[in-house]
Design a protein around this motif. Structure first.
Motif, PDB file in Angstrom:
ATOM      1  N   LYS A   1    -142.051 -10.789 -63.094  1.00  0.00           N
ATOM      2  CA  LYS A   1    -142.831 -11.101 -64.305  1.00  0.00           C
ATOM      3  C   LYS A   1    -143.923 -10.061 -64.525  1.00  0.00           C
ATOM      4  O   LYS A   1    -144.209  -9.674 -65.650  1.00  0.00           O
ATOM      5  CB  LYS A   1    -143.481 -12.475 -64.155  1.00  0.00           C
ATOM      6  N   GLY A   2    -144.575  -9.622 -63.459  1.00  0.00           N
ATOM      7  CA  GLY A   2    -145.721  -8.709 -63.573  1.00  0.00           C
ATOM      8  C   GLY A   2    -146.955  -9.402 -63.014  1.00  0.00           C
ATOM      9  O   GLY A   2    -147.250 -10.547 -63.374  1.00  0.00           O
TER      10      GLY A   2
ATOM     11  N   THR B   1    -138.429 -13.811 -58.369  1.00  0.00           N
ATOM     12  CA  THR B   1    -139.264 -14.896 -58.907  1.00  0.00           C
ATOM     13  C   THR B   1    -139.202 -16.114 -57.996  1.00  0.00           C
ATOM     14  O   THR B   1    -138.201 -16.324 -57.297  1.00  0.00           O
ATOM     15  CB  THR B   1    -138.822 -15.296 -60.329  1.00  0.00           C
TER      16      THR B   1
ATOM     17  N   GLU C   1    -152.730 -15.709 -59.118  1.00  0.00           N
ATOM     18  CA  GLU C   1    -151.608 -16.057 -59.986  1.00  0.00           C
ATOM     19  C   GLU C   1    -151.227 -17.539 -59.903  1.00  0.00           C
ATOM     20  O   GLU C   1    -150.515 -18.033 -60.761  1.00  0.00           O
ATOM     21  CB  GLU C   1    -150.411 -15.131 -59.743  1.00  0.00           C
TER      22      GLU C   1
HETATM   23  C1  LIG Z   1    -140.005  -9.864 -54.286  1.00  0.00           C
HETATM   24  C2  LIG Z   1    -141.104  -9.683 -55.291  1.00  0.00           C
HETATM   25  C3  LIG Z   1    -141.567  -8.422 -55.584  1.00  0.00           C
HETATM   26  C4  LIG Z   1    -142.563  -8.231 -56.540  1.00  0.00           C
HETATM   27  N1  LIG Z   1    -142.940  -6.964 -56.894  1.00  0.00           N
HETATM   28  C5  LIG Z   1    -143.835  -6.787 -57.876  1.00  0.00           C
HETATM   29  C6  LIG Z   1    -144.164  -5.491 -58.362  1.00  0.00           C
HETATM   30  O1  LIG Z   1    -143.661  -4.459 -57.894  1.00  0.00           O
HETATM   31  N2  LIG Z   1    -145.070  -5.396 -59.368  1.00  0.00           N
HETATM   32  C7  LIG Z   1    -145.658  -6.506 -59.933  1.00  0.00           C
HETATM   33  O2  LIG Z   1    -146.448  -6.359 -60.871  1.00  0.00           O
HETATM   34  N3  LIG Z   1    -145.362  -7.744 -59.469  1.00  0.00           N
HETATM   35  C8  LIG Z   1    -144.487  -7.915 -58.466  1.00  0.00           C
HETATM   36  N4  LIG Z   1    -144.187  -9.182 -58.044  1.00  0.00           N
HETATM   37  C9  LIG Z   1    -145.040 -10.335 -58.469  1.00  0.00           C
HETATM   38  C10 LIG Z   1    -144.537 -10.936 -59.766  1.00  0.00           C
HETATM   39  O3  LIG Z   1    -144.739 -10.045 -60.828  1.00  0.00           O
HETATM   40  C11 LIG Z   1    -145.296 -12.263 -60.077  1.00  0.00           C
HETATM   41  O4  LIG Z   1    -146.645 -11.998 -60.182  1.00  0.00           O
HETATM   42  C12 LIG Z   1    -145.096 -13.335 -59.043  1.00  0.00           C
HETATM   43  O5  LIG Z   1    -143.794 -13.346 -58.522  1.00  0.00           O
HETATM   44  C13 LIG Z   1    -145.393 -14.727 -59.667  1.00  0.00           C
HETATM   45  O6  LIG Z   1    -144.441 -15.058 -60.647  1.00  0.00           O
HETATM   46  P1  LIG Z   1    -143.249 -16.114 -60.369  1.00  0.00           P
HETATM   47  O7  LIG Z   1    -142.215 -15.919 -61.409  1.00  0.00           O
HETATM   48  O8  LIG Z   1    -142.770 -15.899 -58.993  1.00  0.00           O
HETATM   49  O9  LIG Z   1    -143.896 -17.540 -60.434  1.00  0.00           O
HETATM   50  P2  LIG Z   1    -145.235 -18.058 -61.150  1.00  0.00           P
HETATM   51  O10 LIG Z   1    -145.284 -17.511 -62.546  1.00  0.00           O
HETATM   52  O11 LIG Z   1    -146.407 -17.819 -60.252  1.00  0.00           O
HETATM   53  O12 LIG Z   1    -144.982 -19.595 -61.189  1.00  0.00           O
HETATM   54  C14 LIG Z   1    -144.078 -20.183 -62.139  1.00  0.00           C
HETATM   55  C15 LIG Z   1    -143.582 -21.508 -61.622  1.00  0.00           C
HETATM   56  O13 LIG Z   1    -142.739 -21.274 -60.496  1.00  0.00           O
HETATM   57  C16 LIG Z   1    -142.914 -22.310 -59.545  1.00  0.00           C
HETATM   58  N5  LIG Z   1    -143.482 -21.744 -58.308  1.00  0.00           N
HETATM   59  C17 LIG Z   1    -144.113 -20.558 -58.161  1.00  0.00           C
HETATM   60  N6  LIG Z   1    -144.502 -20.373 -56.882  1.00  0.00           N
HETATM   61  C18 LIG Z   1    -144.120 -21.476 -56.218  1.00  0.00           C
HETATM   62  C19 LIG Z   1    -144.225 -21.901 -54.881  1.00  0.00           C
HETATM   63  N7  LIG Z   1    -144.825 -21.158 -53.941  1.00  0.00           N
HETATM   64  N8  LIG Z   1    -143.713 -23.113 -54.538  1.00  0.00           N
HETATM   65  C20 LIG Z   1    -143.123 -23.891 -55.449  1.00  0.00           C
HETATM   66  N9  LIG Z   1    -142.990 -23.545 -56.750  1.00  0.00           N
HETATM   67  C21 LIG Z   1    -143.467 -22.359 -57.126  1.00  0.00           C
HETATM   68  C22 LIG Z   1    -143.879 -23.298 -60.166  1.00  0.00           C
HETATM   69  O14 LIG Z   1    -143.144 -24.265 -60.878  1.00  0.00           O
HETATM   70  C23 LIG Z   1    -144.673 -22.433 -61.124  1.00  0.00           C
HETATM   71  O15 LIG Z   1    -145.258 -23.157 -62.161  1.00  0.00           O
HETATM   72  C24 LIG Z   1    -143.149  -9.379 -57.142  1.00  0.00           C
HETATM   73  C25 LIG Z   1    -142.686 -10.651 -56.856  1.00  0.00           C
HETATM   74  C26 LIG Z   1    -141.657 -10.824 -55.950  1.00  0.00           C
HETATM   75  C27 LIG Z   1    -141.150 -12.204 -55.697  1.00  0.00           C
END
Ligand SMILES: Cc1cc2nc3c(=O)[nH]c(=O)nc-3n(C[C@H](O)[C@H](O)[C@H](O)COP(=O)(O)OP(=O)(O)OC[C@H]3O[C@@H](n4cnc5c(N)ncnc54)[C@H](O)[C@@H]3O)c2cc1C
Length: 283
Positions: free
Chosen positions: A163-164, A202, A268
């Motif tokens: 997502k970012g 994600t 986040e």
């Molecule tokens: C492997 C990996 C590499 C990444 N690399 C980068 C990068 O190079 N650059 C960058 O800018 N960002 C990076 N990110 C971070 C990414 O951009 C997001 O900021 C981060 O993943 C949060 O977004 P999300 O979609 O995971 O969930 P979120 O938007 O935080 O959450 C959305 C929903 O998902 C569910 N959820 C989230 N976390 C949990 C949890 N722990 N337990 C249960 N439910 C949960 C909940 O329902 C929540 O409401 C990376 C993420 C991952 C996983």
């Protein structure tokens, strides 16, 4: 800032490779691959950037020697991007030469929007010689991703979609979760249909459930893509996905420079603050 490491240990696997390696091994034993991230960003001193490249090179050698199933993730600002683009390029080439020699893979993480263009430019440049050994990250929330993704897909790049994680203004990035999810789905479709092996990063159940349904409905095999999550989050979900035949990879950060990474995780998602507090009372 001088925070004690005990705060970060939920999200950071250790302060050294030796501390992180057993955790990588545990994940591998559960059929989960890893990408190791030596923490740090925005190095402005040449001797520190040179040392970082040496550390990355040592890291891929350690992974190779210990036979862990892990790639590495790097940040260009740790390799001197703030000093100069050509200096950073030389450092990246030095690392990729070693990665190619050891048949290792280096993922270039995507940082804040000031670095998006230069990161893509450098990636495209090195991709010509190191196509199987280097990949990039694309952030669904950026408006510009609409164009970048088509360019990267035409190139046949290995892309991680997330997502970012950085705070960006409205003129640069989507701000609302439903819009970001829609964009994420649109780009996942493109990557699944046009690139050999996208990495979908994600923790969001809405997106994971959509991914499973979409791939089943469109006869896209589980072998054609990978689901990635961060160390310390949703471990049981990852184990279940791996047991059910999905390709999974956990991003495992380690190192002493963990404060900015730790802060992004707290910012986040408010639940992450409770995670951290609960670790304080656990052991
Ligand atoms: C492997 C990996 C590499 C990444 N690399 C980068 C990068 O190079 N650059 C960058 O800018 N960002 C990076 N990110 C971070 C990414 O951009 C997001 O900021 C981060 O993943 C949060 O977004 P999300 O979609 O995971 O969930 P979120 O938007 O935080 O959450 C959305 C929903 O998902 C569910 N959820 C989230 N976390 C949990 C949890 N722990 N337990 C249960 N439910 C949960 C909940 O329902 C929540 O409401 C990376 C993420 C991952 C996983």
């Amino acid at each position: 800032m001088n925070l004690p490491f005990v705060l970060a240990k939920r999200f950071v696997a250790g302060e050294s490779f030796e501390e992180a390696a057993p955790k990588v091994n545990d994940l591998n034993n559960n059929k989960i691959k890893v990408t190791l991230d030596l923490l740090g960003e925005n190095v402005t001193d040449k001797s520190m950037a040179d040392e970082t490249v040496d550390n990355y090179i040592n890291l891929i050698n350690s992974i190779h020697d210990s036979k862990l199933d892990s790639t590495i993730s790097i940040k260009l600002t740790m390799m001197g991007l703030d000093i100069s683009e050509s200096y950073c390029r030389d450092n990246l080439l030095r690392l990729l030469d070693e990665a190619k020699k050891l048949d290792q893979f280096v993922r270039i993480d995507m940082e804040g929007s000031d670095y998006t263009q230069v990161t893509i430019d450098l990636f495209k440049d090195v991709f010509k010689s190191f196509d199987k050994h280097v990949g990039i990250v694309i952030q669904a929330y950026l408006h510009r991703t609409e164009n970048d993704i088509n360019e990267l897909e035409e190139l046949g790049a290995d892309v991680r979609l997330c997502k970012g994680a950085y705070k960006e203004p409205e003129r640069i990035a989507l701000q609302n979760m439903p819009d970001i999810r829609d964009a994420f789905i649109k780009y996942t479709r493109i990557l699944l249909n046009k690139t050999p092996y996208p990495r979908i990063a994600t923790h969001d159940d809405e997106l994971i459930n959509w991914l499973m349904e979409y791939t089943q409905d469109n006869d896209i095999s589980q072998a054609r893509y990978e689901i990635q999550m961060l160390y310390g989050l949703r471990e049981e979900t990852m184990k279940r996905l791996a047991q059910n035949g999905y390709n999974t990879r956990v991003y495992v950060p380690y190192g002493t420079m963990w404060v900015p990474y730790f802060k992004r995780r707290l910012m986040e998602r408010k639940e992450n603050i409770w995670f951290v507090l609960s670790t304080l009372f656990k052991d």
